[in-house]
Design a protein around this motif. Structure first.
Motif, PDB file in Angstrom:
ATOM      1  N   GLU A 302       0.909  -1.381  -0.101  1.00 58.53           N
ATOM      2  CA  GLU A 302      -0.128  -0.146   0.081  1.00 58.53           C
ATOM      3  C   GLU A 302       0.860   1.310   0.305  1.00 58.53           C
ATOM      4  N   GLY A 303       2.179   1.080   0.054  1.00 58.16           N
ATOM      5  CA  GLY A 303       3.058   2.348   0.091  1.00 58.16           C
ATOM      6  C   GLY A 303       3.064   2.956   1.704  1.00 58.16           C
ATOM      7  N   TYR A 304       2.815   2.030   2.475  1.00 60.21           N
ATOM      8  CA  TYR A 304       2.767   2.611   3.991  1.00 60.21           C
ATOM      9  C   TYR A 304       4.116   3.308   4.594  1.00 60.21           C
ATOM     10  N   PHE A 305       5.229   2.712   3.888  1.00 60.23           N
ATOM     11  CA  PHE A 305       6.480   2.864   4.527  1.00 60.23           C
ATOM     12  C   PHE A 305       7.407   3.511   3.297  1.00 60.23           C
ATOM     13  N   SER A 306       8.211   4.179   3.458  1.00 59.70           N
ATOM     14  CA  SER A 306       9.094   4.677   2.394  1.00 59.70           C
ATOM     15  C   SER A 306       9.873   3.645   1.735  1.00 59.70           C
ATOM     16  N   HIS A 307      10.111   3.832   0.443  1.00 58.89           N
ATOM     17  CA  HIS A 307      10.927   2.716  -0.167  1.00 58.89           C
ATOM     18  C   HIS A 307      12.322   2.264   0.345  1.00 58.89           C
ATOM     19  N   ASP A 308      12.995   3.105   0.948  1.00 61.38           N
ATOM     20  CA  ASP A 308      14.388   2.814   1.504  1.00 61.38           C
ATOM     21  C   ASP A 308      14.412   2.897   3.111  1.00 61.38           C
ATOM     22  N   SER A 309      13.248   2.765   3.808  1.00 57.10           N
ATOM     23  CA  SER A 309      13.102   2.712   5.095  1.00 57.10           C
ATOM     24  C   SER A 309      13.665   1.222   5.541  1.00 57.10           C
ATOM     25  N   ASN A 310      13.966   1.320   7.118  1.00 61.09           N
ATOM     26  CA  ASN A 310      14.367   0.035   7.653  1.00 61.09           C
ATOM     27  C   ASN A 310      13.352  -0.304   8.531  1.00 61.09           C
ATOM     28  N   ILE A 311      12.913  -1.429   8.277  1.00 63.20           N
ATOM     29  CA  ILE A 311      11.405  -2.246   9.014  1.00 63.20           C
ATOM     30  C   ILE A 311      11.789  -3.047   9.904  1.00 63.20           C
ATOM     31  N   LEU A 312      11.495  -3.033  11.306  1.00 68.06           N
ATOM     32  CA  LEU A 312      11.808  -4.289  12.040  1.00 68.06           C
ATOM     33  C   LEU A 312      10.523  -4.943  12.433  1.00 68.06           C
ATOM     34  N   PHE A 313      10.440  -6.135  12.239  1.00 67.44           N
ATOM     35  CA  PHE A 313       9.398  -7.109  12.538  1.00 67.44           C
ATOM     36  C   PHE A 313       9.688  -7.755  13.594  1.00 67.44           C
ATOM     37  N   LEU A 314       8.880  -7.841  14.780  1.00 67.15           N
ATOM     38  CA  LEU A 314       8.991  -8.558  15.972  1.00 67.15           C
ATOM     39  C   LEU A 314       8.357  -9.706  15.834  1.00 67.15           C
ATOM     40  N   HIS A 315       9.329 -11.075  15.894  1.00 70.46           N
ATOM     41  CA  HIS A 315       8.662 -12.352  15.633  1.00 70.46           C
ATOM     42  C   HIS A 315       8.550 -12.740  17.234  1.00 70.46           C
ATOM     43  N   THR A 316       7.220 -12.824  17.488  1.00 68.44           N
ATOM     44  CA  THR A 316       6.777 -13.008  18.773  1.00 68.44           C
ATOM     45  C   THR A 316       6.661 -14.627  19.257  1.00 68.44           C
ATOM     46  N   GLY A 317       7.100 -15.454  18.257  1.00 66.94           N
ATOM     47  CA  GLY A 317       7.090 -16.757  18.470  1.00 66.94           C
ATOM     48  C   GLY A 317       5.852 -17.435  18.029  1.00 66.94           C
ATOM     49  N   GLY A 318       5.418 -18.473  18.723  1.00 62.26           N
ATOM     50  CA  GLY A 318       4.140 -19.438  18.440  1.00 62.26           C
ATOM     51  C   GLY A 318       4.347 -20.371  17.670  1.00 62.26           C
ATOM     52  N   THR A 319       5.854 -20.863  17.448  1.00 66.06           N
ATOM     53  CA  THR A 319       6.191 -22.064  16.424  1.00 66.06           C
ATOM     54  C   THR A 319       5.385 -23.383  16.523  1.00 66.06           C
ATOM     55  N   PRO A 320       5.282 -23.866  18.067  1.00 67.89           N
ATOM     56  CA  PRO A 320       4.573 -25.036  18.499  1.00 67.89           C
ATOM     57  C   PRO A 320       3.216 -25.223  17.666  1.00 67.89           C
ATOM     58  N   ALA A 321       2.444 -24.130  17.681  1.00 67.43           N
ATOM     59  CA  ALA A 321       1.007 -24.267  17.263  1.00 67.43           C
ATOM     60  C   ALA A 321       0.830 -24.639  15.948  1.00 67.43           C
ATOM     61  N   ILE A 322       1.938 -24.419  15.048  1.00 67.16           N
ATOM     62  CA  ILE A 322       1.837 -24.824  13.559  1.00 67.16           C
ATOM     63  C   ILE A 322       1.469 -26.236  13.343  1.00 67.16           C
ATOM     64  N   TYR A 323       1.927 -27.015  14.165  1.00 64.70           N
ATOM     65  CA  TYR A 323       1.620 -28.372  14.076  1.00 64.70           C
ATOM     66  C   TYR A 323       0.432 -28.937  14.191  1.00 64.70           C
TER      67      TYR A 323
END
Length: 336
Positions: A302-323
């Protein structure tokens, strides 16, 4: 913001890494996306609740508790990690499961398997919409009648004590940012019980940087969730005796990516899970991080962030649930 005078247990002996998602960034054509791997935090299976439990369990021990009580949905990561913390500390643990769009299966996989493996003392199951706070109070009273002392851990660690874990995480992120010589322009996180989101906002507000935090809702609507997060921040400000109040406009949530409901993944959620697995070798879950990544991808498009910006995604876990969601994830061949 000095947290040293608050009691804390240490369940992770290292900083979780921040890694570039080069393939994803290239596929999207920018911005530069990085991931904070809190799925690699200590305790069984990792996840963001570990940071909160360091402060919550320390408070429980200070109160002389011998049993932890908490609640969550049937595949709750928080319940799994609270139980793991109890095992670590030599405490007992009782869990209250609320059936939100998913029935309890005593022989279920994922987090339910791990709960049984770690020896949960007692499980109580209630229907969606139950007053879980009252139910946990009853569980605590039952323990008192047995001559024991329970400590109620707020759902998801979503209170001001738990939020201190993510105030602390902000310091870690800023140190890593300096070491990596990268200035992060935005942080994207899941917004559920509110402790992670509120701690990040409060920690950043107290720092010398101004990094906007966008919460991707997994359950509630925008207004309700923002009120919840801000309420925790206000309590956190009081607990830490901060003189500089956090403005209400610092709390920003989006409810566009909840999909059909809590723990019900949309096609975009499944696509995001498949994309990260196949292009970055990183596992996301359908309840939290899959929806947040779908939100991040949607915002980029959607163009929410500028093209050259640095975005940090916080991976909060939850991996065991995928099974437990295996058929849902694999039966939709979205990526081909």
């Amino acid at each position: 913001m000095n947290l040293q005078h608050f009691p804390r247990r240490i369940y992770t002996e290292y900083n979780t890494p921040i890694q570039p998602l080069r393939h994803l960034s290239k596929i999207l054509g920018g911005p530069n996306i990085y991931i904070k791997r809190d799925d690699l935090l200590g305790l069984t299976g990792g996840g963001n609740k570990t940071r909160k439990l360091e402060f919550l369990v320390a408070h429980a021990l200070e109160q002389g508790a011998d049993t932890l009580i908490t609640t969550g949905a049937v595949q709750s990561n928080h319940c799994r990690l609270t139980l793991a913390a109890a095992v670590k500390e030599g405490l007992k643990c009782r869990l209250l499961f609320e059936e939100r769009n998913r029935k309890y299966d005593p022989n279920g996989n994922g987090n339910l398997f791990l709960d049984r493996l770690m020896g949960v003392e007692k499980i109580k199951v209630v229907p969606d919409g139950t007053d879980v706070v009252s139910e946990m109070d009853i569980m605590k009273q039952e323990l008192e009648s047995e001559g024991r002392k329970g400590y109620i851990v707020a759902e998801g660690g979503g209170n001001d004590i738990g939020a201190m874990g993510y105030v602390n995480c902000v310091h870690e992120i800023l140190e890593q940012s300096q070491e990596m010589e990268i200035q992060f322009d935005h942080i994207v996180t899941a917004s559920g019980s509110g402790g992670t989101h509120s701690g990040l906002v409060a920690g950043i507000h107290d720092s010398t940087v101004n990094i906007p935090v966008t919460g991707i809702n997994v359950r509630r609507g925008k207004f309700q969730q923002e009120q919840k997060v801000y309420g925790i921040i206000r309590n956190l400000v009081d607990r830490l005796d901060l003189h500089d109040d956090v403005p209400r406009e610092a709390v920003h949530c989006l409810d566009d990516y909840i999909g059909p409901g809590y723990a019900l993944p949309s096609e975009d959620t499944i696509a995001a899970i498949q994309l990260l697995a196949q292009k970055e070798g990183i596992l996301l879950d359908p309840v939290y991080t899959g929806k947040v990544m779908a939100g991040l991808i949607g915002l980029v498009k959607e163009g929410y962030f500028s093209h050259d910006s640095n975005i940090l995604f916080l991976h909060t876990g939850g991996t065991p649930a995928i099974y437990e969601f295996k058929s849902t994830i694999l039966n939709q061949h979205i990526l081909g």
